[in-house]
Enzyme design. Structure first.
Site, PDB file in Angstrom:
ATOM      1  N   ALA A 261      -7.774 -13.610  21.865  1.00 26.11           N
ATOM      2  CA  ALA A 261      -7.868 -14.281  20.563  1.00 26.11           C
ATOM      3  C   ALA A 261      -9.100 -15.170  20.465  1.00 26.11           C
ATOM      4  CB  ALA A 261      -6.615 -15.105  20.310  1.00 26.11           C
ATOM      5  N   LYS A 262      -9.815 -15.340  21.559  1.00 24.54           N
ATOM      6  CA  LYS A 262     -11.065 -16.126  21.588  1.00 24.54           C
ATOM      7  C   LYS A 262     -10.949 -17.450  20.849  1.00 24.54           C
ATOM      8  CE  LYS A 262     -14.092 -12.132  22.341  1.00 24.54           C
ATOM      9  NZ  LYS A 262     -13.192 -11.004  21.980  1.00 24.54           N
ATOM     10  N   ARG A 263      -9.835 -18.161  21.067  1.00 21.80           N
ATOM     11  CA  ARG A 263      -9.661 -19.453  20.433  1.00 21.80           C
ATOM     12  C   ARG A 263     -10.701 -20.435  20.946  1.00 21.80           C
ATOM     13  NH1 ARG A 263      -7.485 -16.730  17.182  1.00 21.80           N
ATOM     14  NH2 ARG A 263      -5.280 -16.747  16.643  1.00 21.80           N
TER      15      ARG A 263
END
Lengths: 213, 213
Positions: free
Chosen positions: B24-26
């Site tokens: 999710a590459k938060r």
């Protein structure tokens, strides 16, 4: 998700002209960015979003396609770790430019539809002034006053354009957590009004108030 | 959300030992990162996540607290725009270090619990080899083979450690979109098996196969 949906719907009901910014800082490769843009603008119908452009041009391009929607790129944050990478000097024109300035310059280049803004923290007034000077006509979204402790007066003076406009000074936790008790709604309203009045007071002092202009 | 929930639940049923990575590459400031970590690990129960560390140390710290969960930091992407910022030379030790190497070094410093890995694209074998050399013992998550066109053989050789391990070579669209027709499930299975066999073939050639080691 339900709380967000009800919040957006309530704002549209009571303040149809309010600009709603989805501060989700999405940042991923092109095809994923396209899906995120669809979610943020198509499903949630936000007027603007924040994005994290670490992934470069194709990570923000899908957000820019609709010129009626705004895109605030995270340029120089208000948080303690933001300097870890964003303040590093990079080989630029001349002596070495801080990375956040390279980000601001790239955004100015990408801004062919005029719908890009930049996120720059109130906690770093030097960087805020530098970005304002590089991008005199770009809206700046300025977090870090309130809960994060940034100085409001310097944020207004460094963040606004020469007419005292184009700065969105944002307080999130300072407003929504203004009171832990049952009076949270009125406390939030007062905190928001106080912030607005403080901003306008600085503008008035500088002859840039809303009535004087 | 429902599709994701059913997918995770299905994997846990049929392959309880499989590692599930929530890609999710938060990337956000500390308090928001803490809420994202709670969502990714507490609600979704992912074994590992990908994060975007543009915001620096406090943007990834909450993800690192549980040493049984993995955190893959986006270091040098496989996408076309990744070089826009990640390849810029920064003032580092000596002559100027590419920013992605500064990210890899910072992650090595932050890795006190041994649960950090790095995302480096198969499309950039030079950068992949450089990161592997800087971080000889760190797991690398390597996207970009398959739909993105990276060269598998160089990814295996540049991405694995000296024993031919610690590289997670990932194909997403190449597997899930292997067929647009009703045979999508068997086509996806075949695509995944083909990729696994191709990886293992390179390892065998180098005397680093699973049976020979």
């Amino acid at each position: 998700m339900e709380a967000l949906e009800r919040t957006v719907s309530h704002i549209r009901d009571v303040a149809p002209d309010a600009v709603i910014i989805g501060d989700a800082k999405r940042g991923d490769i092109g095809p994923s960015a396209r899906a995120y843009a669809k979610a943020m603008f198509g499903f949630w119908d936000f007027d603007a979003v924040t994005v994290n452009a670490w992934g470069g041009s194709d990570s923000i391009e899908p957000f820019l396609e609709d010129p009626t929607r705004g895109v605030f790129v995270w340029c120089r944050g208000s948080n303690p770790g933001s300097g870890d990478f964003q303040d590093l000097l990079v080989d630029g024109k001349g002596e070495g430019t801080p990375l956040y300035e390279a980000m601001a310059r790239a955004c100015a280049d990408w801004n062919t539809s005029g719908n890009i803004g930049l996120v720059v923290g109130a906690t770093v007034p030097g960087q805020l002034a530098a970005v304002r000077s590089l991008c005199p006509d770009m809206p700046l979204l300025i977090p870090g006053v309130g809960a994060q402790g940034g100085e409001l007066e310097s944020a207004v003076r460094a963040g606004c354009d020469s007419k005292g406009r184009l700065a969105l000074i944002n307080s999130s936790r300072g407003v929504i957590y203004a009171s832990p008790s049952a009076d949270f709604a009125s406390a939030a309203s007062e905190a928001a009004s106080r912030l607005r009045d403080s901003i306008n007071h600085v503008l008035e002092q500088d002859g840039l108030g809303w009535l004087s202009s």
